[in-house]
Design an enzyme around this catalytic site. Structure first.
Site, PDB file in Angstrom:
ATOM      1  N   ASP A  19       0.884  -1.163   0.000  1.00  0.00           N
ATOM      2  CA  ASP A  19       0.000   0.000   0.000  1.00  0.00           C
ATOM      3  C   ASP A  19       0.926   1.218   0.000  1.00  0.00           C
ATOM      4  O   ASP A  19       2.099   1.139   0.369  1.00  0.00           O
ATOM      5  CB  ASP A  19      -0.965  -0.011   1.189  1.00  0.00           C
ATOM      6  CG  ASP A  19      -2.142   0.949   0.956  1.00  0.00           C
ATOM      7  OD1 ASP A  19      -2.059   1.770   0.013  1.00  0.00           O
ATOM      8  OD2 ASP A  19      -3.137   0.887   1.695  1.00  0.00           O
TER       9      ASP A  19
HETATM   10  C1  BGC Z   1      -4.885   3.458  -0.036  1.00  0.00           C
HETATM   11  C2  BGC Z   1      -4.985   2.431  -1.148  1.00  0.00           C
HETATM   12  C3  BGC Z   1      -4.799   3.113  -2.474  1.00  0.00           C
HETATM   13  C4  BGC Z   1      -3.467   3.846  -2.481  1.00  0.00           C
HETATM   14  C5  BGC Z   1      -3.182   4.567  -3.773  1.00  0.00           C
HETATM   15  C6  BGC Z   1      -3.622   4.296  -0.145  1.00  0.00           C
HETATM   16  O1  BGC Z   1      -3.650   5.346   0.752  1.00  0.00           O
HETATM   17  O2  BGC Z   1      -4.927   2.818   1.211  1.00  0.00           O
HETATM   18  O3  BGC Z   1      -6.220   1.784  -1.084  1.00  0.00           O
HETATM   19  O4  BGC Z   1      -4.902   2.180  -3.497  1.00  0.00           O
HETATM   20  O5  BGC Z   1      -3.463   4.795  -1.448  1.00  0.00           O
HETATM   21  O6  BGC Z   1      -4.011   5.645  -3.941  1.00  0.00           O
END
Ligand code: BGC
Length: 751
Positions: free
Chosen positions: A269
């Site tokens: 993530d």
């Molecule tokens: C989120 C993810 C997301 C990623 C990219 C993160 O803060 O938890 O779900 O895909 O950002 O935007």
């Protein structure tokens, strides 16, 4: 001679970049030859890559992309959120949108709505349509679907997930993944795992029994990997067994890769990696980031500072690591390239096609849940009537906001517009009036995408309520569109809700309107349950989710009876937080307790496997609306449940059940089959969902539905052997159309 050679080389090169090697097949490198086995292609590509090229493909080079291998003709790899539509492009190195005019999309309903459709075919169509949008936009991986379990109604991202039940989630995630990947776009199933709340998500260390982990929190991911064959999995931000889930020996190396045989890439993530050694050894394959800002961190590329970047390369050169782990990561990345960017068989993409809107509309129509309909107030009979629409959520665009799932929708029909545009309304000499009723969040922008709406209204709550009440007195129907929105501490990433109550004085507004108009209809827009102290005073209640581009159209069609509602709740709608297992053990169970030093917050899932209806069953609690509940404008009878093999030795079972439409109009219902283990050496839930099917029936029609279950449906996770176990003995299967309306049962035995 020289000329001839040059010509040959030219042809070879031309052929290479067109993927046609028939003319020059002798020189075709194995990695570029689609007729060769993918593993042989990976071996070949790997053998050609330099250390720097290998390092380059395992970490981000911009907010959403990582490098390909240009020298070998492999393009850059582009990901994008996810999961409800393709997120607008942001700047290379910043979260602000890039300001393009060709990146608006179809916003599909949030995944809670998709789950509420209880229709795997709808999930397949959803994934497919989303995949086509992603292809058009040049994205090779969609960061979704999100399938973390709905543990508490306070969870800020529940709206992006598929509810509380591991079986329902499993059945819905598989076709979503398959639909998406069928067009050559990888899905990145997230957030693996145990990321069930948002507050301090980088610090929360989840403590959970192995049984609950395997029975509740992992099955969706396991199904996505083993059945859906997901090409990507995103590690979660939080901590489990004292290691962050983006590089966790137990969940990634052992469970995901070893036990489930996952052969795709583990993507961190954004900003979820915290340690070089763990990032190298504990299963992470690609590192992406949130906080690194290449512009302010210096002239050189800030992505060089990632764990899986220069410092890893240096450590390899210095002999701290061999290339064993690196090659394993690169192999997975290359496998992903061959499945996506290097897949020459991919179809064309389409953006905002009529078909995609239709999919969005159908999913929305199938997911809307009719929770309550006293006196058959719904569907509205509009001829010559006055309808008063009340509430900010009747006019507010909901596709902007909420965190990473925020979209730039090409269009979004609000509930009020949906009613105004509705043909039935237009042809019925029906008047629609509007009153604001409450002011919630008047903002409407996220990362530079703005709704363009001006929702400012300076009147006091009392004035707003008074206006709505005055108008309601003379209306034939009052439809209140309330609920939550996508602002902080509502249905939004980064924080959890602080209470289960409706915000912005809505309880007062709803009570006041119901007191003056007996045909009051409340439509709740949210991804979470809210407390409804006025529930008995309001005859009709509809759960309207976040429905995306076609929100208003879908809602109007249900409210006016053009669509017969068929959605079923994918979670238990508690009367209050007291009915929720996670809130029954003090702060240690939610939101957790900070350790000394304030770096880690331990959150112990003390309710264990008893999540959602498993908890209310055990405690004999009657929720406001049960898991699987959802009404229709017709009525159904579920009867005559039979086990075709009342004794099973292998655990496989086949059941038949009759479903009859006992009302006057066509409609769809979901037959739900739950199983009880009558006697077991460990405590088991009173019943668990193990099969379901949605059927559409004409008035008076009966259909015999066949449902099958396997040994896993009878099993629990045995902590002693670290495996699934089905104990021989008696079981009961129940069938009905809601977890609290199981109208028939049958016994069977596992020998
Ligand atoms: C989120 C993810 C997301 C990623 C990219 C993160 O803060 O938890 O779900 O895909 O950002 O935007």
């Amino acid at each position: 001679m020289k000329l001839k050679l040059a010509l040959c080389l030219l042809i070879a090169q031309w052929s290479m970049f067109n993927g046609q090697w028939s003319m020059a097949s002798a020189q075709t490198p194995v990695y570029l030859d689609p007729s060769k086995d993918i593993e042989a292609r990976i071996d070949d590509a790997l053998s050609r890559m330099t250390l720097s090229e290998k390092i380059a493909v395992i970490h981000a080079q911009s907010k959403f992309s990582s490098a390909g291998v240009k020298r070998l003709g492999m393009p850059d790899f582009w990901t994008d959120d996810g999961p409800h539509g393709v997120r607008p492009d942001v700047l290379w190195d910043e979260w602000e949108q890039a300001g393009q005019s060709n990146d608006s999309c179809v916003a599909f309903p949030a995944l809670t709505c998709l789950a509420a459709s209880w229709n795997p075919e709808a999930a397949q169509a959803y994934g497919h349509a989303l995949g086509e949008e992603a292809l058009y936009r040049g994205k090779s991986m969609i960061l979704g679907p999100g399938i973390n379990i709905y543990r508490t109604p306070l969870g800020g991202r529940n709206f992006e997930y598929m509810g509380e039940d591991p079986y329902l989630t499993s059945r819905m995630v598989v076709p979503y993944v398959q639909g998406l990947q069928s067009v050559g776009v990888a899905s990145c199933v997230k957030h693996y795992c145990l990321n069930n709340d948002e507050e301090y998500r980088h610090n929360v260390n989840v403590i959970v029994s192995d049984r609950a982990l395997h029975e509740i929190y992992l099955p969706g991911f396991e199904a996505a990997v083993k059945e859906g064959k997901a090409w990507g999995v995103m590690g979660a931000y939080n901590i489990y067994k004292d290691e962050h889930n983006c590089h966790n020996q137990y969940t990634l190396n052992k469970i995901l890769k070893q036990d489930w045989g996952f052969d795709g890439v583990v993507v961190s993530d954004w900003g979820g990696a915290h340690d070089l050694d763990q990032a190298v050894k504990n299963g992470l394959d690609m590192e992406f980031g949130t906080w690194t800002n290449g512009l302010s961190e210096g002239a050189s590329n800030a992505y060089d500072m990632y764990y899986l970047s220069k410092q890893y390369q240096k450590a390899i050169v210095e002999g701290k690591y061999t290339t064993k782990e690196l090659d394993e990561k690169v192999r997975r990345v290359l496998r992903t390239f061959f499945r996506t960017t290097m897949n020459k068989q991919k179809p064309y993409g389409f953006l905002c096609s009529e078909e995609h809107y239709q999919t969005a509309r159908l999913v929305a129509q199938q997911g809307i849940v009719l929770l309550q309909n006293e006196g058959n107030v719904l569907p509205i009979q509009p001829a010559g009537k006055k309808i008063l629409v009340v509430g900010e959520n009747a006019i507010k665009m909901m596709t902007v906001g909420g965190g990473s799932s925020s979209l730039k929708a090409q269009h979004e029909i609000s509930p009020l517009q949906g009613l105004q545009n509705c043909q039935i309304v237009k042809s019925s000499n029906c008047q629609i009036d509007y009153a604001r009723g409450y002011v919630g969040d008047v903002g409407g922008s996220y990362n530079g995408v703005t709704t363009g709406q001006n929702l400012k209204d300076d009147r006091s709550p009392e004035e707003l309520i008074a206006e709505a009440v005055e108008k309601a007195k003379t209306a034939d129907y009052v439809i209140i569109f309330g609920g939550l929105n996508k602002s902080n501490y509502q249905d939004c990433e980064g924080h959890d809700r602080k209470t289960m109550d409706l915000p912005y004085n809505q309880d007062k507004l709803i009570t006041a309107l119901a007191a003056v108009n007996k045909n009051t209809i409340y439509v709740n827009i949210s991804g979470n349950a809210v407390s409804m102290p006025w529930r008995k005073q309001v005859p009709a209640i509809v759960q309207g989710w976040f429905l995306g581009s076609e929100a208003g159209t879908a809602l109007a069609s249900v409210l006016l009876g053009d669509t017969n509602p068929s959605g079923k709740l994918p979670f238990t709608w508690y009367e209050s937080l007291d009915q929720c297992g996670a809130h029954s053990f003090g702060e240690a169970a939610f939101p957790g307790i900070w350790r000394e030093g304030k770096k880690v917050i331990d959150e112990e899932y003390k309710e264990g496997i008893f999540v959602g209806y498993r908890w209310t069953d055990k405690q004999k609690l009657k929720p406001a609306f049960a898991f699987g509940h959802g009404l229709s404008y017709t009525t159904f009878k579920v009867s005559n449940l039979k086990a075709q093999n009342p004794v099973t030795t292998d655990g496989n079972m086949t059941f038949t059940i009759d479903v009859t439409n006992t009302g006057n109009i066509e409609g769809s219902d979901v037959v739900q089959l739950y199983i009880t283990d009558v006697k077991c050496s460990v405590e088991r839930p009173m019943k668990e969902l193990k099969a379901f099917q949605k059927v559409t029936l004409k008035p008076g029609e009966t259909q015999t539905v066949t449902l099958t279950t396997d040994r896993r449906a009878l099993s629990f996770w045995d902590e002693a052997t670290d495996d699934w176990k089905a104990e021989p003995g008696e079981f009961v299967a129940w069938a009905g159309n809601s977890s609290d309306r199981l109208t028939c049962k049958v016994k069977f035995t596992l020998k």
